[in-house]
Design a protein around this motif. Structure first.
Motif, PDB file in Angstrom:
ATOM      1  N   PRO A  73     -32.558   9.098  61.947  1.00 25.08           N
ATOM      2  CA  PRO A  73     -32.130   9.098  63.259  1.00 25.08           C
ATOM      3  C   PRO A  73     -32.931   8.037  64.350  1.00 25.08           C
ATOM      4  O   PRO A  73     -32.089   7.937  65.195  1.00 25.08           O
ATOM      5  CB  PRO A  73     -32.461  10.694  63.773  1.00 25.08           C
ATOM      6  CG  PRO A  73     -33.443  11.113  62.851  1.00 25.08           C
ATOM      7  CD  PRO A  73     -33.095  10.461  61.558  1.00 25.08           C
ATOM      8  N   LYS A 108     -18.291   7.400  56.637  1.00 24.97           N
ATOM      9  CA  LYS A 108     -19.362   8.437  55.772  1.00 24.97           C
ATOM     10  C   LYS A 108     -20.702   7.901  55.892  1.00 24.97           C
ATOM     11  O   LYS A 108     -21.740   8.590  55.878  1.00 24.97           O
ATOM     12  CB  LYS A 108     -18.723   8.247  54.405  1.00 24.97           C
ATOM     13  CG  LYS A 108     -17.420   9.353  54.123  1.00 24.97           C
ATOM     14  CD  LYS A 108     -17.247   9.669  52.783  1.00 24.97           C
ATOM     15  CE  LYS A 108     -16.027  10.292  52.678  1.00 24.97           C
ATOM     16  NZ  LYS A 108     -15.386  10.357  51.453  1.00 24.97           N
ATOM     17  N   LYS A 161     -27.050   8.349  60.273  1.00 26.78           N
ATOM     18  CA  LYS A 161     -27.413   9.005  61.600  1.00 26.78           C
ATOM     19  C   LYS A 161     -28.239  10.336  61.273  1.00 26.78           C
ATOM     20  O   LYS A 161     -29.183  10.780  62.103  1.00 26.78           O
ATOM     21  CB  LYS A 161     -26.384   9.449  62.377  1.00 26.78           C
ATOM     22  CG  LYS A 161     -26.319  10.155  63.736  1.00 26.78           C
ATOM     23  CD  LYS A 161     -25.029  10.271  64.457  1.00 26.78           C
ATOM     24  CE  LYS A 161     -25.080  11.044  65.531  1.00 26.78           C
ATOM     25  NZ  LYS A 161     -24.061  11.135  66.326  1.00 26.78           N
ATOM     26  N   SER A 162     -27.907  11.171  60.095  1.00 19.44           N
ATOM     27  CA  SER A 162     -28.423  12.082  59.796  1.00 19.44           C
ATOM     28  C   SER A 162     -29.882  11.948  59.046  1.00 19.44           C
ATOM     29  O   SER A 162     -30.635  12.614  59.498  1.00 19.44           O
ATOM     30  CB  SER A 162     -27.655  12.879  58.925  1.00 19.44           C
ATOM     31  OG  SER A 162     -28.345  14.096  58.257  1.00 19.44           O
ATOM     32  N   GLU A 163     -29.954  10.850  58.264  1.00 15.69           N
ATOM     33  CA  GLU A 163     -30.962  10.895  57.410  1.00 15.69           C
ATOM     34  C   GLU A 163     -32.173   9.915  58.312  1.00 15.69           C
ATOM     35  O   GLU A 163     -33.199  10.238  58.195  1.00 15.69           O
ATOM     36  CB  GLU A 163     -30.713   9.914  56.294  1.00 15.69           C
ATOM     37  CG  GLU A 163     -29.993  10.629  55.269  1.00 15.69           C
ATOM     38  CD  GLU A 163     -30.694  11.964  54.645  1.00 15.69           C
ATOM     39  OE1 GLU A 163     -31.944  11.581  54.374  1.00 15.69           O
ATOM     40  OE2 GLU A 163     -30.208  12.983  54.179  1.00 15.69           O
ATOM     41  N   ALA A 189     -22.271   8.525  59.160  1.00 14.70           N
ATOM     42  CA  ALA A 189     -22.706   9.520  59.482  1.00 14.70           C
ATOM     43  C   ALA A 189     -24.299  10.125  58.577  1.00 14.70           C
ATOM     44  O   ALA A 189     -24.931  10.693  58.981  1.00 14.70           O
ATOM     45  CB  ALA A 189     -21.762  10.729  58.932  1.00 14.70           C
ATOM     46  N   MET A 190     -24.218   9.492  57.066  1.00  9.12           N
ATOM     47  CA  MET A 190     -25.623   9.755  56.524  1.00  9.12           C
ATOM     48  C   MET A 190     -26.629   8.954  57.214  1.00  9.12           C
ATOM     49  O   MET A 190     -27.709   9.699  57.215  1.00  9.12           O
ATOM     50  CB  MET A 190     -24.961   9.096  55.326  1.00  9.12           C
ATOM     51  CG  MET A 190     -26.245   9.312  54.030  1.00  9.12           C
ATOM     52  SD  MET A 190     -27.485   8.361  54.427  1.00  9.12           S
ATOM     53  CE  MET A 190     -26.815   6.815  53.318  1.00  9.12           C
ATOM     54  N   TYR A 195     -31.310   4.818  63.644  1.00  5.92           N
ATOM     55  CA  TYR A 195     -30.062   4.816  64.095  1.00  5.92           C
ATOM     56  C   TYR A 195     -29.834   4.674  65.562  1.00  5.92           C
ATOM     57  O   TYR A 195     -29.062   3.901  66.192  1.00  5.92           O
ATOM     58  CB  TYR A 195     -29.205   6.171  63.495  1.00  5.92           C
ATOM     59  CG  TYR A 195     -27.965   6.106  63.724  1.00  5.92           C
ATOM     60  CD1 TYR A 195     -27.117   5.715  62.956  1.00  5.92           C
ATOM     61  CD2 TYR A 195     -27.284   6.760  65.015  1.00  5.92           C
ATOM     62  CE1 TYR A 195     -25.647   5.448  63.231  1.00  5.92           C
ATOM     63  CE2 TYR A 195     -26.204   6.997  65.245  1.00  5.92           C
ATOM     64  CZ  TYR A 195     -25.315   6.235  64.282  1.00  5.92           C
ATOM     65  OH  TYR A 195     -23.810   6.441  64.640  1.00  5.92           O
TER      66      TYR A 195
END
Length: 280
Positions: free
Chosen positions: A240, A230, A236-238, A233-234, A243
């Motif tokens: 990038p 989780k 990677k989204s917030e 994923a956060m 990441y």
């Protein structure tokens, strides 16, 4: 029962080659150990607390070959320094430091006398990663300067700290330098990709290199850390950019170490990288 060895050869007042059934042929090092002794004489292994034993055949050969190039007084003094290091670090030193540090200090003194300067590109990182070794190395350099009147450039503290770290961790100096070279490469990639100049006095830089060093060490040892899907994923989204850069760093580590790196390292690297951009 005292272990008694028979002297095979007296190399100088402080170093003898001796033999017994347990150790076979060994080098014994200690202040005055060879004084007034000759082949066939007995010498107790624990005769003095300033006695060191070189059991490794290769280390012994290297040390014996090194001795003719170094003054006797300096050999005895370096043994004092090794005892000082062992006491300060509160750990037994790997015997390879006898060859490595004797060689290094002897030639560092010659370089300093000739005013040949060697820069140490990893000085800040060494102080940050190995603070105890660095402080002990500073004391060692001070003792050398007081005893010999020869003054070392600051970079020598870093080099001696690496020798100490190698001796207390049983890591080879080659592997430690390989780590630092990779660390330097990773920092350069970060600066280029984020278009920033990292401030070495900043606490976030300190935390970053600490983490990178631990990540390299974990990868080299094959250590697995827990996975948080989780969180990954956060991040990677917030974040990038950070990441993706973290993944780039992981791939460089894998190529340089020629070993797989745990994917969970990406998350922690992303957080450190984001801190550097002051947006986390």
């Amino acid at each position: 029962m005292k272990q008694v060895l028979t002297i095979q050869k007296v190399l100088n007042n402080n170093v003898v080659i001796a033999h017994n059934d347990v150790y076979k042929e060994v080098v014994l090092i200690g202040n005055g150990l060879g004084f007034n002794r000759k082949k066939g004489d007995s010498v107790p292994f624990d005769q003095a607390d300033k006695t060191f034993l070189l059991k490794d055949e290769k280390e012994m050969e290297q040390y014996v070959n090194l001795l003719p190039y170094i003054e006797e007084k300096l050999i005895a003094f370096i043994q004092e320094l090794l005892l000082f290091i062992e006491e300060k670090m509160d750990k037994e030193l790997n015997e390879h430091i006898h060859v490595a540090l004797t060689d290094h200090i002897a030639f560092a003194i010659n370089r300093a006398k000739k005013d040949i300067q060697f820069s140490n590109p990893f000085l800040f990182e060494i102080e940050s990663l190995y603070p105890k070794e660095y402080l002990v190395a500073k004391d060692v350099v001070q003792k050398i300067e007081e005893r010999t009147g020869v003054f070392f450039p600051e970079g020598e503290v870093g080099f001696i700290a690496l020798h100490i770290h190698s001796a207390v961790t049983d890591k080879s100096l080659r592997d430690i330098k390989r780590y630092h070279s990779l660390l330097s490469q990773l920092v350069e990639i970060i600066e280029n990709n984020l278009d920033i100049q990292l401030d070495k006095n900043n606490i976030d830089y300190h935390r970053l290199i600490q983490h990178l060093h631990r990540a390299i060490d974990r990868a080299d040892k094959g250590t697995i850390i827990s996975e948080e899907n989780k969180l990954a994923a956060m991040l990677k989204s917030e974040y990038p950019v950070c990441y993706n850069l973290a993944w780039k760093l992981i791939k460089v580590m894998q190529n340089q170490l020629n070993k797989p790196v745990d994917e969970s390292e990406v998350m922690y690297l992303t957080i450190h990288l984001q801190r550097l951009t002051h947006k986390f």
